[in-house]
Design an enzyme around this catalytic site. Sequence first.
Site, PDB file in Angstrom:
ATOM      1  N   ASN A  10      -1.917  34.512   4.620  1.00 35.23           N
ATOM      2  CA  ASN A  10      -1.932  34.167   6.049  1.00 35.23           C
ATOM      3  C   ASN A  10      -1.027  33.113   5.644  1.00 35.23           C
ATOM      4  O   ASN A  10      -0.509  32.169   6.310  1.00 35.23           O
ATOM      5  CB  ASN A  10      -2.910  33.529   6.192  1.00 35.23           C
ATOM      6  CG  ASN A  10      -3.593  32.416   5.517  1.00 35.23           C
ATOM      7  OD1 ASN A  10      -3.488  32.502   4.532  1.00 35.23           O
ATOM      8  ND2 ASN A  10      -3.925  31.517   6.351  1.00 35.23           N
ATOM      9  N   ARG A  18       0.381  28.356   1.211  1.00 38.99           N
ATOM     10  CA  ARG A  18       1.566  28.080   2.783  1.00 38.99           C
ATOM     11  C   ARG A  18       3.494  28.245   2.318  1.00 38.99           C
ATOM     12  O   ARG A  18       3.761  27.579   3.388  1.00 38.99           O
ATOM     13  CB  ARG A  18       1.512  26.944   3.350  1.00 38.99           C
ATOM     14  CG  ARG A  18      -0.094  26.220   3.114  1.00 38.99           C
ATOM     15  CD  ARG A  18      -0.709  26.625   3.903  1.00 38.99           C
ATOM     16  NE  ARG A  18      -1.540  25.899   4.617  1.00 38.99           N
ATOM     17  CZ  ARG A  18      -2.975  26.542   5.700  1.00 38.99           C
ATOM     18  NH1 ARG A  18      -2.935  28.217   5.313  1.00 38.99           N
ATOM     19  NH2 ARG A  18      -4.061  26.071   5.386  1.00 38.99           N
ATOM     20  N   HIS A  25      -3.393  21.076   5.240  1.00 39.36           N
ATOM     21  CA  HIS A  25      -2.499  21.144   6.688  1.00 39.36           C
ATOM     22  C   HIS A  25      -2.142  19.374   6.611  1.00 39.36           C
ATOM     23  O   HIS A  25      -3.452  18.836   5.960  1.00 39.36           O
ATOM     24  CB  HIS A  25      -3.803  21.711   8.041  1.00 39.36           C
ATOM     25  CG  HIS A  25      -4.515  22.457   8.039  1.00 39.36           C
ATOM     26  ND1 HIS A  25      -3.686  23.866   8.297  1.00 39.36           N
ATOM     27  CD2 HIS A  25      -5.425  23.236   7.851  1.00 39.36           C
ATOM     28  CE1 HIS A  25      -4.253  25.039   8.073  1.00 39.36           C
ATOM     29  NE2 HIS A  25      -5.418  24.540   8.211  1.00 39.36           N
ATOM     30  N   HIS A  40     -15.785  33.436   0.011  1.00 40.39           N
ATOM     31  CA  HIS A  40     -16.631  32.131   0.643  1.00 40.39           C
ATOM     32  C   HIS A  40     -18.053  32.210   1.425  1.00 40.39           C
ATOM     33  O   HIS A  40     -17.517  32.103   2.096  1.00 40.39           O
ATOM     34  CB  HIS A  40     -15.682  31.217   1.155  1.00 40.39           C
ATOM     35  CG  HIS A  40     -14.338  31.747   2.765  1.00 40.39           C
ATOM     36  ND1 HIS A  40     -14.812  32.804   3.569  1.00 40.39           N
ATOM     37  CD2 HIS A  40     -13.426  31.436   2.675  1.00 40.39           C
ATOM     38  CE1 HIS A  40     -14.126  33.456   3.818  1.00 40.39           C
ATOM     39  NE2 HIS A  40     -12.949  32.822   3.668  1.00 40.39           N
ATOM     40  N   ASP A  83     -10.953  27.800  -1.824  1.00 40.27           N
ATOM     41  CA  ASP A  83      -9.928  27.974  -0.425  1.00 40.27           C
ATOM     42  C   ASP A  83      -9.116  26.998  -0.090  1.00 40.27           C
ATOM     43  O   ASP A  83      -9.033  26.695   0.956  1.00 40.27           O
ATOM     44  CB  ASP A  83     -10.590  28.016  -0.070  1.00 40.27           C
ATOM     45  CG  ASP A  83     -10.456  29.231   1.655  1.00 40.27           C
ATOM     46  OD1 ASP A  83      -9.550  29.471   1.809  1.00 40.27           O
ATOM     47  OD2 ASP A  83     -11.411  29.210   2.687  1.00 40.27           O
ATOM     48  N   HIS A 125     -12.806  37.533   3.743  1.00 38.22           N
ATOM     49  CA  HIS A 125     -13.352  37.050   4.824  1.00 38.22           C
ATOM     50  C   HIS A 125     -14.106  37.505   6.271  1.00 38.22           C
ATOM     51  O   HIS A 125     -13.924  38.690   6.528  1.00 38.22           O
ATOM     52  CB  HIS A 125     -11.402  36.369   5.147  1.00 38.22           C
ATOM     53  CG  HIS A 125     -12.188  35.387   6.403  1.00 38.22           C
ATOM     54  ND1 HIS A 125     -11.659  33.977   6.102  1.00 38.22           N
ATOM     55  CD2 HIS A 125     -13.366  34.966   7.361  1.00 38.22           C
ATOM     56  CE1 HIS A 125     -12.481  32.372   7.319  1.00 38.22           C
ATOM     57  NE2 HIS A 125     -13.320  33.661   7.462  1.00 38.22           N
TER      58      HIS A 125
HETATM   59  O1  DOR Z   1     -10.489  27.251   6.413  1.00 37.30           O
HETATM   60  C1  DOR Z   1     -10.020  27.916   6.269  1.00 37.30           C
HETATM   61  N1  DOR Z   1      -8.430  27.735   6.367  1.00 37.30           N
HETATM   62  N2  DOR Z   1     -10.153  29.326   6.174  1.00 37.30           N
HETATM   63  C2  DOR Z   1      -8.939  30.107   6.385  1.00 37.30           C
HETATM   64  O2  DOR Z   1      -9.858  31.370   6.090  1.00 37.30           O
HETATM   65  C3  DOR Z   1      -7.686  29.917   6.548  1.00 37.30           C
HETATM   66  C4  DOR Z   1      -7.477  28.602   5.844  1.00 37.30           C
HETATM   67  C5  DOR Z   1      -6.121  28.416   6.375  1.00 37.30           C
HETATM   68  O3  DOR Z   1      -5.256  29.056   5.849  1.00 37.30           O
HETATM   69  O4  DOR Z   1      -6.254  27.686   7.080  1.00 37.30           O
END
Ligand code: DOR
Length: 446
Positions: free
Chosen positions: A94, A64, A313, A236, A309, A178
């Site tokens: 990302n 993050r 959050h 995944h 993975d 992905h």
């Molecule tokens: O569940 C997921 N969360 N799959 C992803 O491809 C991205 C990831 C995220 O960055 O939160």
Amino acid sequence: MSSLLITNADVVNEGCRFEADLFIEDGRIAAIGNDLQSRGADRVIDAAGRLLIPGMIDDQVHFREPGLTHKADFASESRAAIAGGITSFMEMPNSQPPTLSLELLEAKHARAAEVSHANYSFYLGASNDNIDAIRGVRTGQCCGVKVFMGASTGNMLVDDEQTLDAIFADSPLLIATHCEDTPTILANEAEYRQRYGEDVPMSAHPLIRSEAACLASSSRAVELARRHDARLHVLHLTTARELSLFSPGPVAGKRITAEACVHHLYFDARDYAEKGTLIKCNPAIKRPEDRDALLAAVSEGRIDVIGTDHAPHTLEEKAGTYFKAPAGLPLVQDALPSLFEHVHAGHLSLETLVQKTSHDVADCFGIEQRGYIREGYWADLALVEMAAPYTRTRDQVLYKCGWSPFEGRQFHACVITTILNGEVAYEHGRLNDQVRGQRLEFRPNR
Ligand code: DOR
């Protein structure tokens, strides 16, 4: 740098299990043998009764930084990784901004050099318009090129056919994908919205992010890789049906490899009733039969690598309704203990666990001098107590987001000590915050 002697360890490495001492000097394994006491180390760890394995190399995490540091950052999540026996990570693009250029990649490396408690590398992200950056990337600048062939967290979908073709034709490095077909998912979402409005039940997630969506996209990636003889790593996998796209057997020489993640190997659709949006992730956790097939494919070698993975959050974000709650769960701290549960249940051998979390990850990505317990290699190691049952509780969680999907679950194996580049980075619940990771080095991996 000081020296370290580990005595009487129950070593699991390269398909064998044996008792040995390890002498570690200047960050590397200097000797593996018996009765190495005469070497006169600065510190001795008696590992009698404990497993000694190579530290896990996690090929898929989302830490993050930059831009989303209210969820996590390099320092917080790499600490949690170390506490879980993960000594190296490869981080996804990302973030905000997404890692779409060499400059942004280097900025991530520079930041990690300052604050990361584990060894690190980063993926260059693909978009519909950064093919020049992808063509220009060289071995050592990143671990691979990440292509979202299905939309997920962040706005990184690559759906332009010509661009996808160019990436598979020209990427100088491994392509990690992905795979979930976005048009299929959007059609499913519309159908469920019509039926339930905003109150779509969490149990619909694997029907919206469906088997068909996964299969269509994975098949497309494999077809592109075959056509261009590209080095493809499909991330995944979640369904039994996709497994036939991949070959069983050793990773050496494969052009197309596959990863499965710890949560898809542990949870199944029955867990939505208890865990709800906490286990919402993309691709979705699917049926028990899919989970069992994935686990069997690990032993068969159809799955080459196990990653996490790790995608944290906050609980506030996760408290939203089905459509609002973001996908992803934090995993690095509990990844190895959760995998050891499969060993405990007799569904996975210790040797295979080690192979899929370290040896084969190093081989897949061409990581230099890590991933094995070998003389001359970096001393990245985990000492594990196999029979120390405990329940995961929230107060032990080290993630910035402060929760774990495994809360309330019992584990039998516990990481007691983690050694990073020859230094004791974690021991009996305490982190040595002075220890920093190193940048991973690579052989060409196209
Ligand atoms: O569940 C997921 N969360 N799959 C992803 O491809 C991205 C990831 C995220 O960055 O939160």
